[in-house]
Design a protein around this motif. Structure first.
Motif, PDB file in Angstrom:
ATOM      1  N   HIS A  43     -18.538  -5.011   1.055  1.00  0.00           N
ATOM      2  CA  HIS A  43     -18.751  -6.190   1.885  1.00  0.00           C
ATOM      3  C   HIS A  43     -18.176  -6.057   3.284  1.00  0.00           C
ATOM      4  N   GLY A  44     -17.603  -4.906   3.628  1.00  0.00           N
ATOM      5  CA  GLY A  44     -17.085  -4.697   4.979  1.00  0.00           C
ATOM      6  C   GLY A  44     -15.733  -5.301   5.255  1.00  0.00           C
ATOM      7  N   GLY A  45     -15.104  -5.874   4.242  1.00  0.00           N
ATOM      8  CA  GLY A  45     -13.744  -6.348   4.419  1.00  0.00           C
ATOM      9  C   GLY A  45     -12.836  -5.161   4.687  1.00  0.00           C
ATOM     10  N   ALA A  46     -11.624  -5.413   5.182  1.00  0.00           N
ATOM     11  CA  ALA A  46     -10.769  -4.300   5.559  1.00  0.00           C
ATOM     12  C   ALA A  46      -9.290  -4.619   5.338  1.00  0.00           C
ATOM     13  N   PHE A  47      -8.515  -3.526   5.252  1.00  0.00           N
ATOM     14  CA  PHE A  47      -7.084  -3.609   5.010  1.00  0.00           C
ATOM     15  C   PHE A  47      -6.346  -2.659   5.942  1.00  0.00           C
ATOM     16  N   ASP A  48      -5.152  -3.074   6.340  1.00  0.00           N
ATOM     17  CA  ASP A  48      -4.289  -2.222   7.152  1.00  0.00           C
ATOM     18  C   ASP A  48      -3.596  -1.228   6.223  1.00  0.00           C
ATOM     19  N   LEU A  49      -3.783   0.069   6.465  1.00  0.00           N
ATOM     20  CA  LEU A  49      -3.173   1.096   5.630  1.00  0.00           C
ATOM     21  C   LEU A  49      -1.649   1.064   5.694  1.00  0.00           C
ATOM     22  N   ARG A  50      -1.091   0.574   6.795  1.00  0.00           N
ATOM     23  CA  ARG A  50       0.367   0.560   6.958  1.00  0.00           C
ATOM     24  C   ARG A  50       1.046  -0.512   6.124  1.00  0.00           C
ATOM     25  N   GLY A 108      -1.067  -2.868   3.803  1.00  0.00           N
ATOM     26  CA  GLY A 108      -1.895  -3.372   2.712  1.00  0.00           C
ATOM     27  C   GLY A 108      -2.486  -4.746   2.996  1.00  0.00           C
ATOM     28  N   GLU A 109      -2.132  -5.335   4.127  1.00  0.00           N
ATOM     29  CA  GLU A 109      -2.628  -6.671   4.471  1.00  0.00           C
ATOM     30  C   GLU A 109      -4.137  -6.661   4.722  1.00  0.00           C
ATOM     31  N   ALA A 110      -4.813  -7.725   4.285  1.00  0.00           N
ATOM     32  CA  ALA A 110      -6.238  -7.902   4.571  1.00  0.00           C
ATOM     33  C   ALA A 110      -6.388  -8.251   6.052  1.00  0.00           C
ATOM     34  N   VAL A 111      -7.291  -7.549   6.741  1.00  0.00           N
ATOM     35  CA  VAL A 111      -7.466  -7.778   8.183  1.00  0.00           C
ATOM     36  C   VAL A 111      -8.894  -8.149   8.563  1.00  0.00           C
ATOM     37  N   GLU A 112      -9.829  -8.071   7.621  1.00  0.00           N
ATOM     38  CA  GLU A 112     -11.222  -8.471   7.868  1.00  0.00           C
ATOM     39  C   GLU A 112     -11.729  -9.235   6.659  1.00  0.00           C
ATOM     40  N   LYS A 113     -12.422 -10.345   6.912  1.00  0.00           N
ATOM     41  CA  LYS A 113     -13.039 -11.112   5.829  1.00  0.00           C
ATOM     42  C   LYS A 113     -14.270 -10.361   5.343  1.00  0.00           C
ATOM     43  N   PRO A 114     -14.616 -10.523   4.093  1.00  0.00           N
ATOM     44  CA  PRO A 114     -14.200 -11.590   3.190  1.00  0.00           C
ATOM     45  C   PRO A 114     -12.872 -11.348   2.480  1.00  0.00           C
ATOM     46  N   CYS A 115     -12.215 -10.237   2.732  1.00  0.00           N
ATOM     47  CA  CYS A 115     -10.944  -9.946   2.067  1.00  0.00           C
ATOM     48  C   CYS A 115      -9.834 -10.833   2.637  1.00  0.00           C
ATOM     49  N   THR A 116      -9.070 -11.440   1.748  1.00  0.00           N
ATOM     50  CA  THR A 116      -7.949 -12.284   2.170  1.00  0.00           C
ATOM     51  C   THR A 116      -6.670 -11.959   1.405  1.00  0.00           C
ATOM     52  N   ILE A 117      -6.792 -11.271   0.280  1.00  0.00           N
ATOM     53  CA  ILE A 117      -5.636 -10.937  -0.556  1.00  0.00           C
ATOM     54  C   ILE A 117      -5.220  -9.500  -0.245  1.00  0.00           C
ATOM     55  N   PRO A 118      -3.944  -9.282   0.049  1.00  0.00           N
ATOM     56  CA  PRO A 118      -3.499  -7.910   0.343  1.00  0.00           C
ATOM     57  C   PRO A 118      -3.630  -6.992  -0.867  1.00  0.00           C
ATOM     58  N   ILE A 119      -3.655  -5.696  -0.599  1.00  0.00           N
ATOM     59  CA  ILE A 119      -3.629  -4.689  -1.653  1.00  0.00           C
ATOM     60  C   ILE A 119      -2.260  -4.026  -1.650  1.00  0.00           C
ATOM     61  N   ARG A 120      -1.948  -3.370  -2.732  1.00  0.00           N
ATOM     62  CA  ARG A 120      -0.644  -2.703  -2.833  1.00  0.00           C
ATOM     63  C   ARG A 120      -0.591  -1.485  -1.905  1.00  0.00           C
ATOM     64  N   ARG A 121       0.548  -1.341  -1.250  1.00  0.00           N
ATOM     65  CA  ARG A 121       0.824  -0.171  -0.413  1.00  0.00           C
ATOM     66  C   ARG A 121       1.956   0.594  -1.072  1.00  0.00           C
ATOM     67  N   TYR A 122       1.870   1.908  -1.059  1.00  0.00           N
ATOM     68  CA  TYR A 122       2.878   2.754  -1.694  1.00  0.00           C
ATOM     69  C   TYR A 122       3.689   3.503  -0.647  1.00  0.00           C
ATOM     70  N   ASP A 123       4.993   3.623  -0.885  1.00  0.00           N
ATOM     71  CA  ASP A 123       5.829   4.473  -0.048  1.00  0.00           C
ATOM     72  C   ASP A 123       5.430   5.915  -0.305  1.00  0.00           C
ATOM     73  N   VAL A 124       5.250   6.679   0.777  1.00  0.00           N
ATOM     74  CA  VAL A 124       4.769   8.063   0.683  1.00  0.00           C
ATOM     75  C   VAL A 124       5.744   8.988   1.397  1.00  0.00           C
ATOM     76  N   GLN A 125       5.923  10.171   0.834  1.00  0.00           N
ATOM     77  CA  GLN A 125       6.678  11.231   1.484  1.00  0.00           C
ATOM     78  C   GLN A 125       5.918  12.539   1.315  1.00  0.00           C
ATOM     79  N   VAL A 126       6.030  13.390   2.338  1.00  0.00           N
ATOM     80  CA  VAL A 126       5.449  14.724   2.269  1.00  0.00           C
ATOM     81  C   VAL A 126       6.598  15.715   2.178  1.00  0.00           C
ATOM     82  N   GLU A 127       6.550  16.569   1.161  1.00  0.00           N
ATOM     83  CA  GLU A 127       7.591  17.583   0.978  1.00  0.00           C
ATOM     84  C   GLU A 127       6.942  18.891   0.543  1.00  0.00           C
TER      85      GLU A 127
END
Length: 108
Positions: free
Chosen positions: A70-77, A79-98
């Motif tokens: 539907h073209g809704g969108a989320f901020d990768l940093r 997880g917040e919804a930034v484009e409708k129709p999405c309004t509920i955030p998604i889970r964001r995970y702490d990431v490390q590169v080693e």
């Protein structure tokens, strides 16, 4: 304690193409969309909060991932919804590169 003691291996950094999300399914956990943007690596829930779409099949522009349904969108940093129709955030995970591996804290 090393990063691998508290975090789950997702994939190698070399497995990621710039701004091309990749779906990772850790054992016993919901799928995760992993994406490299410049020098940063992000990991968020792969399932859109608006519909049952895989976000790893969507596009990434800057630090925003778009749902392919539907073209809704989320901020990768955040997880917040930034484009409708999405309004509920998604889970964001702490990431490390080693040592070229990407690890996420998925059990917290």
């Amino acid at each position: 304690m090393s990063v691998t003691d508290a975090m789950t291996y997702l994939c190698d950094l070399s497995d990621l193409e710039e701004a091309r999300p990749r779906r990772i399914k850790p054992d016993g956990h919901d799928p995760i969309a992993v994406c490299r943007v410049g020098e940063a690596v992000y990991a968020v829930a792969d399932t859109c909060s608006h519909g049952m779409a895989s976000l790893s099949e969507g596009d990434v522009e800057g630090t925003v991932i778009y749902c392919p349904f539907h073209g809704g969108a989320f901020d990768l940093r955040s997880g917040e919804a930034v484009e409708k129709p999405c309004t509920i955030p998604i889970r964001r995970y702490d990431v490390q590169v080693e040592n070229g591996g990407i690890f996420a804290r998925i059990n917290s």
